[in-house]
Scaffold this motif. Structure first.
Motif, PDB file in Angstrom:
ATOM      1  N   UNK A  11       0.820  -1.223   0.000  1.00  0.00           N
ATOM      2  CA  UNK A  11       0.000   0.000   0.000  1.00  0.00           C
ATOM      3  C   UNK A  11       0.845   1.260   0.000  1.00  0.00           C
ATOM      4  N   UNK A  12       2.055   1.193   0.565  1.00  0.00           N
ATOM      5  CA  UNK A  12       2.937   2.368   0.599  1.00  0.00           C
ATOM      6  C   UNK A  12       3.978   2.337  -0.517  1.00  0.00           C
ATOM      7  N   UNK A  13       3.843   1.373  -1.436  1.00  0.00           N
ATOM      8  CA  UNK A  13       4.723   1.264  -2.601  1.00  0.00           C
ATOM      9  C   UNK A  13       6.200   1.068  -2.210  1.00  0.00           C
ATOM     10  N   UNK A  14       6.426   0.372  -1.093  1.00  0.00           N
ATOM     11  CA  UNK A  14       7.796   0.052  -0.704  1.00  0.00           C
ATOM     12  C   UNK A  14       8.357  -1.066  -1.581  1.00  0.00           C
ATOM     13  N   UNK A  15       7.476  -1.878  -2.155  1.00  0.00           N
ATOM     14  CA  UNK A  15       7.883  -2.951  -3.054  1.00  0.00           C
ATOM     15  C   UNK A  15       7.018  -2.876  -4.302  1.00  0.00           C
ATOM     16  N   UNK A  16       7.486  -3.519  -5.362  1.00  0.00           N
ATOM     17  CA  UNK A  16       6.727  -3.539  -6.613  1.00  0.00           C
ATOM     18  C   UNK A  16       5.554  -4.511  -6.492  1.00  0.00           C
ATOM     19  N   UNK A  17       4.598  -4.377  -7.399  1.00  0.00           N
ATOM     20  CA  UNK A  17       3.454  -5.288  -7.404  1.00  0.00           C
ATOM     21  C   UNK A  17       3.910  -6.712  -7.659  1.00  0.00           C
ATOM     22  N   UNK A  18       4.922  -6.874  -8.528  1.00  0.00           N
ATOM     23  CA  UNK A  18       5.460  -8.200  -8.827  1.00  0.00           C
ATOM     24  C   UNK A  18       6.030  -8.838  -7.571  1.00  0.00           C
ATOM     25  N   UNK A  19       6.793  -8.065  -6.797  1.00  0.00           N
ATOM     26  CA  UNK A  19       7.373  -8.591  -5.563  1.00  0.00           C
ATOM     27  C   UNK A  19       6.280  -8.867  -4.539  1.00  0.00           C
ATOM     28  N   UNK A  20       5.246  -8.021  -4.528  1.00  0.00           N
ATOM     29  CA  UNK A  20       4.122  -8.260  -3.630  1.00  0.00           C
ATOM     30  C   UNK A  20       3.433  -9.578  -3.933  1.00  0.00           C
ATOM     31  N   UNK A  21       3.261  -9.875  -5.223  1.00  0.00           N
ATOM     32  CA  UNK A  21       2.648 -11.150  -5.624  1.00  0.00           C
ATOM     33  C   UNK A  21       3.521 -12.332  -5.215  1.00  0.00           C
TER      34      UNK A  21
END
Length: 204
Positions: free
Chosen positions: A67-77
């Motif tokens: 939510x705070x964009x500390x990681x990319x969406x790819x890494x979040x997945x």
């Protein structure tokens, strides 16, 4: 670069899951031997509660990082997939603890390779950060190129304007120098015209 707290918690959670699997296997062995398993059961129950809390913490850390964009969406997945595996493992351990499932296999690739998975995920996160930094560098470079072009255009405009100003200044100065003599010439011409008119004008 500071270590990512998510991976520290993930590693600890994997170790807790492995410890639970070992304790369940130990308890089952004691049961087969007719030994008292009360102490082991209490220990396993406490470890399962600890595992549940750590998984909840991992979920919270992941949600916050995304939510705070500390990681990319790819890494979040990628981290979500690791978390899903942990949740599945928790259910299997709970079922095994209640004697509703198969005894945990200590040679399971999930247990053996948990640290390898963590390291792979860590390398992936590092790769994502480096890629993001590279992209930011390229964007800054492009912005600087655009700014340099604007500066060059402004410099050319100033140079052209300055040249025009100098040219007009020279014209004004030239007219200033010529204006007195031009006035005198006009006076002489007018006098000559008057003399000619008087000379040729018929007298009565």
């Amino acid at each position: 670069m500071a270590p990512d707290p998510w991976f520290g918690t993930y590693d600890s959670t994997c170790q807790t899951a492995q410890e639970i699997a070992e304790k369940i296997q130990q308890r089952n062995q004691c049961e087969r031997n007719g030994e008292n398993t009360t102490k082991l059961t209490v220990t396993i129950r406490a470890l399962l509660q600890n595992l549940k809390e750590k998984i909840a913490l991992l979920k919270d850390l992941l949600l916050r990082a995304v939510s705070t964009h500390q990681i990319t969406q790819l890494e979040g997945d990628r981290r979500q997939n690791l978390l899903d595996d942990l949740v599945t493992r928790e259910r299997l351990l709970l079922a095994s603890f209640k004697n509703e499932g198969a005894e945990p296999d200590l040679s399971s690739p999930w247990l053996v390779t948990s640290c390898v998975i963590k390291q792979d995920a860590g390398l992936s996160a590092l790769s994502s950060i480096i890629s993001r930094q590279k992209q930011m560098g390229q964007e800054i470079g492009n912005e600087l190129d655009e700014q340099n072009e604007i500066i060059d255009d402004l410099a050319n405009l100033v140079e052209n304007t300055d040249e025009k100003l100098r040219t007009e200044t020279r014209h004004v100065n030239l007219l200033d120098r010529k204006s007195p003599s031009c006035g005198m010439i006009m006076v002489i011409v007018l006098l000559l015209v008057a003399i000619v008119v008087v000379a040729v004008w018929p007298t009565k």
